[in-house]
Design a protein around this motif. Structure first.
Motif: not given
Length: 417
Positions: A359-379
């Motif tokens: 979780y920590r490795k992937v979440a950290g990379y997602m943060a660097l790329r500007g992606m987080d759980s606030s973005i998906p609209k559904a699902g």
């Protein structure tokens, strides 16, 4: 002789003002440390609860048997949505217990209170039925605040050598908890009730895979279109990579908001063992389908399940997630939740240390790329209850927030050289 009082140089700060700045900065540092500790503790607790389960001292809404987040309680822990095992052997021996308080609930370990919790009550729409007598809960369920349904409760892989070992799609049907095929009209009716009576905020529709060219994508998308038109909910539909990628364009043309195209594992050896038909499709074909989908739905609106605890190479897993993120795909990472009656029912879930590390490795990379759980609209990626990613996102954000500078940078103190 008169003495003229001179003003201090412009860069000299009075001692009192500097003391105020230092005190304010110290307060901020202490508050930041407390927030970091709390966020980190919640992220660790979430990962541990997913692995060890939760004992229940009070009645609350749970899902028992069948596919999906089965034998689990659905609740919010420290403000984060969570499905946690409550009705299996691990949960019976869990060190964690849910107890009632004057207002709501709390998670305890022994006598230590760890976090606030709130539970989902039984949805009101479960008490309704269609005109022909089918209970609404056999058509769709409420997963915290997300309306969810498997629109076709059969799969071409089920019951043969292609069966995914972690799956339980046929179990709900065998137990009489659902019907074989839900119509668009039925789903629209029930989803509207879920929104109006119980505050559903989105819809997640999935399906078993078929042997047709579209692999079932067209029908689940038709169902999603009906739900969106009737209930006004953002909708995610989930399906296998179709044999013809232009089918994904058709799904987008129906107004669907998000899609889930689930590879399950980035380790080809593990995929061949746990999902042989998906392995024959090939991981690269998933990337091709994702690329097409991202071009149509946008970054963060395409997701894939990545299951931890099936013997996968963690380096391959992290690298696959990073590659997916780079193309705009949300890797929805979940620990294996062994389904009673599935081919993996006796497999132990992964250790919380293992899942938390990934979780920590992937979440950290997602943060660097500007992606987080606030973005998906559904699902599932919007809901987040079956994963620990959102709590880890929060811990990383709090932990990396730079301290704000109080006022101007201190200069020389008055009365010093």
């Amino acid at each position: 002789m008169s003495v003229r009082a001179e003003s201090p140089p412009a860069d000299v700060v009075p001692v009192a003002a500097l003391t105020d700045q230092v005190d304010a900065l110290t307060d901020q540092q202490e508050a930041h440390a407390r927030a970091t500790t709390t966020a980190s503790a919640i992220a660790t607790l979430v990962a541990d609860l997913q692995a060890r389960g939760l004992r229940i001292d009070v009645p609350f809404e749970r899902r028992q048997g069948g596919a999906g987040p089965t034998d689990s309680g659905m609740l919010w822990v420290g403000g984060f949505p969570l499905t946690v095992p409550t009705d299996n052997a691990a949960a019976a021996a869990s060190p964690y217990v849910l107890r009632a308080e004057d207002e709501g609930y709390a998670i305890f370990r022994g006598s230590e209170r760890l976090a606030d919790a709130s539970a989902q009550r039984r949805p009101r729409f479960y008490d309704l039925s269609t005109a022909d007598g089918i209970p609404y809960w056999k058509i769709g369920l409420l997963h915290l605040d997300s309306f969810a349904s498997t629109v076709v409760q059969t799969c071409s892989y089920w019951g043969n050598a292609n069966q995914c070992t972690f799956c339980g799609i046929g179990l709900s049907l065998d137990a009489g908890r659902t019907i074989v095929k839900k119509s668009p009209a039925q789903l629209a009716e029930v989803a509207r009730a879920a929104k109006e009576l119980d505050g559903a905020v989105d819809a997640t529709l999935t399906t078993g895979s078929s042997n047709a060219v579209d692999r079932g994508a067209r029908y689940v998308a038709r169902c999603g279109q009906a739900v969106k038109e009737a209930a006004g909910l953002p909708v995610e539909v989930q399906f296998e990579p179709p044999f013809t990628l232009d089918v994904i364009n058709e799904v987008a043309d129906m107004g669907i908001d998000s899609v889930g195209i689930h590879v399950e594992s980035f380790d080809p050896a593990v995929l061949a063992h746990v999902a042989p038909a998906k392995a024959r499709t090939g991981i690269e074909r998933y990337f091709e389908a994702w690329e097409r989908a991202v071009s149509l739905f946008g970054e963060g609106q395409v997701s894939t399940y990545v299951i931890l605890g099936m013997g996968e190479d963690p380096d391959l897993t992290v690298e696959g997630c990073r590659r997916a993120v780079d193309m705009g795909v949300f890797p929805f990472i979940v620990p294996l939740r062994p389904v009673a009656g599935s081919l993996m029912q006796d497999v132990l879930p992964p250790s919380p240390l293992y899942t938390e590390r990934i979780y920590r490795k992937v979440a950290g990379y997602m943060a660097l790329r500007g992606m987080d759980s606030s973005i998906p609209k559904a699902g599932c990626a919007r809901c987040q209850a079956c994963s620990g990613l959102s709590s880890m996102e929060s811990a990383l954000k709090v932990g990396s927030t730079p301290l704000l500078q109080i006022g101007q940078r201190p200069g020389r103190v008055a009365g010093t050289a």
